[in-house]
Write a protein that holds these residues in place. Sequence first.
Motif, PDB file in Angstrom:
ATOM      1  N   GLU A 189       0.804  -1.224   0.000  1.00  0.00           N
ATOM      2  CA  GLU A 189       0.000   0.000   0.000  1.00  0.00           C
ATOM      3  C   GLU A 189       0.836   1.272   0.000  1.00  0.00           C
ATOM      4  OE1 GLU A 189       0.911  -1.821   2.455  1.00  0.00           O
ATOM      5  OE2 GLU A 189       0.470  -1.051   4.459  1.00  0.00           O
ATOM      6  N   LEU A 190       2.161   1.114   0.123  1.00  0.00           N
ATOM      7  CA  LEU A 190       2.990   2.289   0.393  1.00  0.00           C
ATOM      8  C   LEU A 190       3.435   2.997  -0.876  1.00  0.00           C
ATOM      9  CD1 LEU A 190       5.196   0.732   3.203  1.00  0.00           C
ATOM     10  CD2 LEU A 190       3.086   2.063   3.440  1.00  0.00           C
ATOM     11  N   VAL A 191       3.322   4.311  -0.866  1.00  0.00           N
ATOM     12  CA  VAL A 191       3.779   5.154  -1.963  1.00  0.00           C
ATOM     13  C   VAL A 191       4.889   6.037  -1.418  1.00  0.00           C
ATOM     14  CG1 VAL A 191       3.127   7.081  -3.456  1.00  0.00           C
ATOM     15  CG2 VAL A 191       1.566   5.141  -3.142  1.00  0.00           C
ATOM     16  N   ASP A 192       6.002   6.062  -2.167  1.00  0.00           N
ATOM     17  CA  ASP A 192       7.221   6.720  -1.679  1.00  0.00           C
ATOM     18  C   ASP A 192       7.386   8.156  -2.126  1.00  0.00           C
ATOM     19  OD1 ASP A 192       8.619   5.093  -0.063  1.00  0.00           O
ATOM     20  OD2 ASP A 192       9.700   4.061  -1.656  1.00  0.00           O
ATOM     21  N   ASP A 193       6.519   8.606  -3.048  1.00  0.00           N
ATOM     22  CA  ASP A 193       6.738   9.953  -3.589  1.00  0.00           C
ATOM     23  C   ASP A 193       5.434  10.745  -3.533  1.00  0.00           C
ATOM     24  OD1 ASP A 193       5.206   8.911  -5.605  1.00  0.00           O
ATOM     25  OD2 ASP A 193       6.925   8.382  -6.848  1.00  0.00           O
ATOM     26  N   ASP A 194       5.366  11.836  -4.308  1.00  0.00           N
ATOM     27  CA  ASP A 194       4.228  12.743  -4.174  1.00  0.00           C
ATOM     28  C   ASP A 194       3.161  12.506  -5.233  1.00  0.00           C
ATOM     29  OD1 ASP A 194       5.630  13.597  -6.334  1.00  0.00           O
ATOM     30  OD2 ASP A 194       5.987  15.637  -5.600  1.00  0.00           O
ATOM     31  N   ARG A 195       3.202  11.356  -5.926  1.00  0.00           N
ATOM     32  CA  ARG A 195       2.192  11.098  -6.955  1.00  0.00           C
ATOM     33  C   ARG A 195       0.810  10.932  -6.304  1.00  0.00           C
ATOM     34  NH1 ARG A 195       3.533   4.738  -7.576  1.00  0.00           N
ATOM     35  NH2 ARG A 195       5.605   5.509  -7.191  1.00  0.00           N
ATOM     36  N   PRO A 196      -0.255  11.189  -7.097  1.00  0.00           N
ATOM     37  CA  PRO A 196      -1.602  11.039  -6.520  1.00  0.00           C
ATOM     38  C   PRO A 196      -1.810   9.610  -6.026  1.00  0.00           C
ATOM     39  CG  PRO A 196      -1.708  12.072  -8.691  1.00  0.00           C
ATOM     40  CD  PRO A 196      -0.298  11.608  -8.511  1.00  0.00           C
ATOM     41  N   GLU A 198      -3.630   6.175  -5.359  1.00  0.00           N
ATOM     42  CA  GLU A 198      -4.692   5.302  -5.868  1.00  0.00           C
ATOM     43  C   GLU A 198      -5.491   4.821  -4.668  1.00  0.00           C
ATOM     44  OE1 GLU A 198      -5.002   4.605  -9.091  1.00  0.00           O
ATOM     45  OE2 GLU A 198      -3.125   5.524  -9.788  1.00  0.00           O
ATOM     46  N   PRO A 199      -6.715   4.336  -4.933  1.00  0.00           N
ATOM     47  CA  PRO A 199      -7.509   3.799  -3.822  1.00  0.00           C
ATOM     48  C   PRO A 199      -6.706   2.753  -3.050  1.00  0.00           C
ATOM     49  CG  PRO A 199      -8.836   3.880  -5.805  1.00  0.00           C
ATOM     50  CD  PRO A 199      -7.438   4.250  -6.219  1.00  0.00           C
ATOM     51  N   GLY A 200      -6.724   2.863  -1.733  1.00  0.00           N
ATOM     52  CA  GLY A 200      -6.047   1.875  -0.892  1.00  0.00           C
ATOM     53  C   GLY A 200      -4.600   2.195  -0.593  1.00  0.00           C
ATOM     54  N   GLN A 201      -4.060   3.170  -1.303  1.00  0.00           N
ATOM     55  CA  GLN A 201      -2.642   3.491  -1.063  1.00  0.00           C
ATOM     56  C   GLN A 201      -2.498   4.524   0.058  1.00  0.00           C
ATOM     57  OE1 GLN A 201      -1.231   4.738  -4.967  1.00  0.00           O
ATOM     58  NE2 GLN A 201      -0.402   2.682  -5.319  1.00  0.00           N
ATOM     59  N   ILE A 202      -1.363   4.482   0.724  1.00  0.00           N
ATOM     60  CA  ILE A 202      -1.009   5.541   1.677  1.00  0.00           C
ATOM     61  C   ILE A 202       0.441   5.944   1.406  1.00  0.00           C
ATOM     62  CG2 ILE A 202      -2.571   4.711   3.496  1.00  0.00           C
ATOM     63  CD1 ILE A 202       0.007   3.640   4.935  1.00  0.00           C
ATOM     64  N   ARG A 203       0.822   7.061   1.945  1.00  0.00           N
ATOM     65  CA  ARG A 203       2.213   7.486   1.762  1.00  0.00           C
ATOM     66  C   ARG A 203       3.093   6.848   2.829  1.00  0.00           C
ATOM     67  NH1 ARG A 203       1.751  10.801  -2.356  1.00  0.00           N
ATOM     68  NH2 ARG A 203      -0.067  12.176  -2.408  1.00  0.00           N
ATOM     69  N   GLU A 204       4.243   6.434   2.375  1.00  0.00           N
ATOM     70  CA  GLU A 204       5.199   5.779   3.266  1.00  0.00           C
ATOM     71  C   GLU A 204       5.781   6.834   4.217  1.00  0.00           C
ATOM     72  OE1 GLU A 204       8.327   4.023   5.076  1.00  0.00           O
ATOM     73  OE2 GLU A 204       8.836   5.601   3.658  1.00  0.00           O
ATOM     74  N   SER A 205       5.775   6.560   5.496  1.00  0.00           N
ATOM     75  CA  SER A 205       6.311   7.561   6.440  1.00  0.00           C
ATOM     76  C   SER A 205       7.303   6.976   7.441  1.00  0.00           C
ATOM     77  CB  SER A 205       5.164   8.231   7.201  1.00  0.00           C
ATOM     78  OG  SER A 205       4.420   7.267   7.922  1.00  0.00           O
ATOM     79  N   ASN A 206       7.342   5.672   7.565  1.00  0.00           N
ATOM     80  CA  ASN A 206       8.200   5.106   8.618  1.00  0.00           C
ATOM     81  C   ASN A 206       9.687   5.220   8.304  1.00  0.00           C
ATOM     82  OD1 ASN A 206       5.964   4.412  10.005  1.00  0.00           O
ATOM     83  ND2 ASN A 206       6.068   2.216   9.606  1.00  0.00           N
ATOM     84  N   ARG A 207       9.997   5.138   7.020  1.00  0.00           N
ATOM     85  CA  ARG A 207      11.428   5.113   6.669  1.00  0.00           C
ATOM     86  C   ARG A 207      12.120   6.438   7.000  1.00  0.00           C
ATOM     87  NH1 ARG A 207      13.416   4.778   1.563  1.00  0.00           N
ATOM     88  NH2 ARG A 207      11.262   4.881   0.856  1.00  0.00           N
ATOM     89  N   PRO A 208      11.535   7.572   6.551  1.00  0.00           N
ATOM     90  CA  PRO A 208      12.173   8.836   6.946  1.00  0.00           C
ATOM     91  C   PRO A 208      12.257   8.994   8.466  1.00  0.00           C
ATOM     92  CG  PRO A 208      10.355   9.216   5.413  1.00  0.00           C
ATOM     93  CD  PRO A 208      10.398   7.743   5.663  1.00  0.00           C
ATOM     94  N   MET A 209      11.209   8.555   9.139  1.00  0.00           N
ATOM     95  CA  MET A 209      11.211   8.671  10.604  1.00  0.00           C
ATOM     96  C   MET A 209      12.295   7.783  11.208  1.00  0.00           C
ATOM     97  SD  MET A 209       8.241   7.662  13.291  1.00  0.00           S
ATOM     98  CE  MET A 209       8.355   5.903  12.957  1.00  0.00           C
ATOM     99  N   LEU A 210      12.337   6.530  10.799  1.00  0.00           N
ATOM    100  CA  LEU A 210      13.291   5.599  11.404  1.00  0.00           C
ATOM    101  C   LEU A 210      14.731   5.959  11.037  1.00  0.00           C
ATOM    102  CD1 LEU A 210      11.261   2.310  10.946  1.00  0.00           C
ATOM    103  CD2 LEU A 210      11.855   3.415  13.128  1.00  0.00           C
ATOM    104  N   LEU A 211      14.939   6.390   9.790  1.00  0.00           N
ATOM    105  CA  LEU A 211      16.292   6.822   9.412  1.00  0.00           C
ATOM    106  C   LEU A 211      16.717   7.988  10.300  1.00  0.00           C
ATOM    107  CD1 LEU A 211      15.926   6.594   5.524  1.00  0.00           C
ATOM    108  CD2 LEU A 211      17.506   5.236   6.914  1.00  0.00           C
ATOM    109  N   GLY A 212      15.765   8.881  10.580  1.00  0.00           N
ATOM    110  CA  GLY A 212      16.062  10.012  11.466  1.00  0.00           C
ATOM    111  C   GLY A 212      16.340   9.564  12.886  1.00  0.00           C
ATOM    112  N   MET A 213      15.581   8.590  13.360  1.00  0.00           N
ATOM    113  CA  MET A 213      15.810   8.104  14.726  1.00  0.00           C
ATOM    114  C   MET A 213      17.168   7.416  14.829  1.00  0.00           C
ATOM    115  SD  MET A 213      12.029   6.767  15.963  1.00  0.00           S
ATOM    116  CE  MET A 213      12.192   6.991  17.744  1.00  0.00           C
ATOM    117  N   VAL A 214      17.527   6.678  13.790  1.00  0.00           N
ATOM    118  CA  VAL A 214      18.838   6.014  13.764  1.00  0.00           C
ATOM    119  C   VAL A 214      19.947   7.062  13.838  1.00  0.00           C
ATOM    120  CG1 VAL A 214      20.436   4.749  12.246  1.00  0.00           C
ATOM    121  CG2 VAL A 214      18.078   3.938  12.547  1.00  0.00           C
ATOM    122  N   ARG A 215      19.796   8.097  13.016  1.00  0.00           N
ATOM    123  CA  ARG A 215      20.821   9.139  12.967  1.00  0.00           C
ATOM    124  C   ARG A 215      20.863   9.908  14.288  1.00  0.00           C
ATOM    125  NH1 ARG A 215      19.019  11.883   8.354  1.00  0.00           N
ATOM    126  NH2 ARG A 215      19.032   9.974   7.143  1.00  0.00           N
TER     127      ARG A 215
END
Length: 410
Positions: A189-196, A198-215
């Motif tokens: 369901e994850l979308v990595d960029d700013d494209r519109p 589709e039904p059922g999709q959400i934007r991916e948010s954990n990776r930027p967050m987790l990469l930030g927490m790691v750093r």
Amino acid sequence: MTLIPLGEARGYVVERCPPRSPVARPIADALGCVLAAPVVAQERVPPFAGSAMDGYAVRAQDVLRARADAPVRLRVVGTLAAGGASETEVGAATALRIMTGAPIPDGADAVVIVERTAPDGDDGVLIQEAVQPGQNVRLAGSDVDVGTEVVSLGTVLGPGHLGVLASVGVRRPLVVPRPRVGVISTGDELVDDDRPLEPGQIRESNRPMLLGMVRRAGFEAVDLGTVRDDERLIERALHEGAATCDALITSGGVSMGDFDIVKVVLGRVASMRWMQIAIRPAKPFAFGVLDGTPVFGLPGNPVSSMVSFALLARPGLRRMAGHRSLDLPGVPAVAAAGLERKADGKVHFVRVRCRWNGSGFSAEPVVGQGSHQLAASAGANGLAVLPDGLGVPAGDPVTVVLLDDPFAIA
Ligand code: AMP
Ligand code: MG
């Protein structure tokens, strides 16, 4: 599956995250690393007796009676800057103009600061103040003597330590290297960029967050992208990640759903333990070792991912990095509002804004405590710990695990 206590899960993780082997690192790369061998000075600091002030190097006995209204005239035999070395000796009734950091010339034993002097003719100076032998002189070794342990084993190197290492000529201290931590998100369901969407999709948010927490935790973060819920792709991403990183963090796919493919793949290729931890949020969690690399399987719900990184992955990674203190600090606070909950056999971690109120910390819950409500949790800087029971009424004490600096909150 029975719920296990957080302490048991944490202990299991930490035990399987041994410290990495020490390496010699340039001091420029060593900030925040743990020192793996004590550093004993082989040099003195300062290396020579030098002037602590700009002024005149003199023989103290020559200026015993100098006063502002009865100055003593000395003949100036030269000038010495930091970095220079004087061949001229300071004999009776002479002085050498000297700058801070320059070596004290032979014969001189004290420095009169320039503010207590006045030039006198072409080659003279009037000394307006008496000095004791040794005054305004930094003795050789007065900071560090040969054989002194300047930084001890296990020290987390701060900026001052880096300076001290440099001061004794240690350019490549032996440290525990920071782990390189790969982060993988999973989900169809994850979308990595700013494209519109589709039904059922959400934007991916954990990776930027987790990469930030790691750093933020002081480790090296490696972005391994988002992988679809496909066994073959996930298996490949995991093996590649294990080959290039010291630890892997996955998000999503570790709970009880039909498409929790990370669980299927890791169950097949790695030695994993699947846990249901008696906490909320972040109940599902997996940990194991793949090709020798620790793998933290975090749940996909963004707030759960955040909390399980803080409480479980971070301590393991800190142990790999050689730290002795592994957990985020907990501070005593007072509940600014009621922190109600129901008894359910779990410890609740309520996201709060923790502030210093002048005499102690107060903890105010953020509005939106659902495990999908990342926007609310992003504004929190702490986790209020609510043991099983009915919660904490406003005004009562509560422990807050600090995710961030409580003095930096807006
Ligand atoms: P899962 O753990 O894969 O069952 O996911 C639990 C919930 O978290 C689902 O609503 C997912 O859509 C959501 N989720 C999983 N991974 C991510 C991610 N990387 N970013 C945002 N939401 C996610
Ligand atoms: Mg999923």
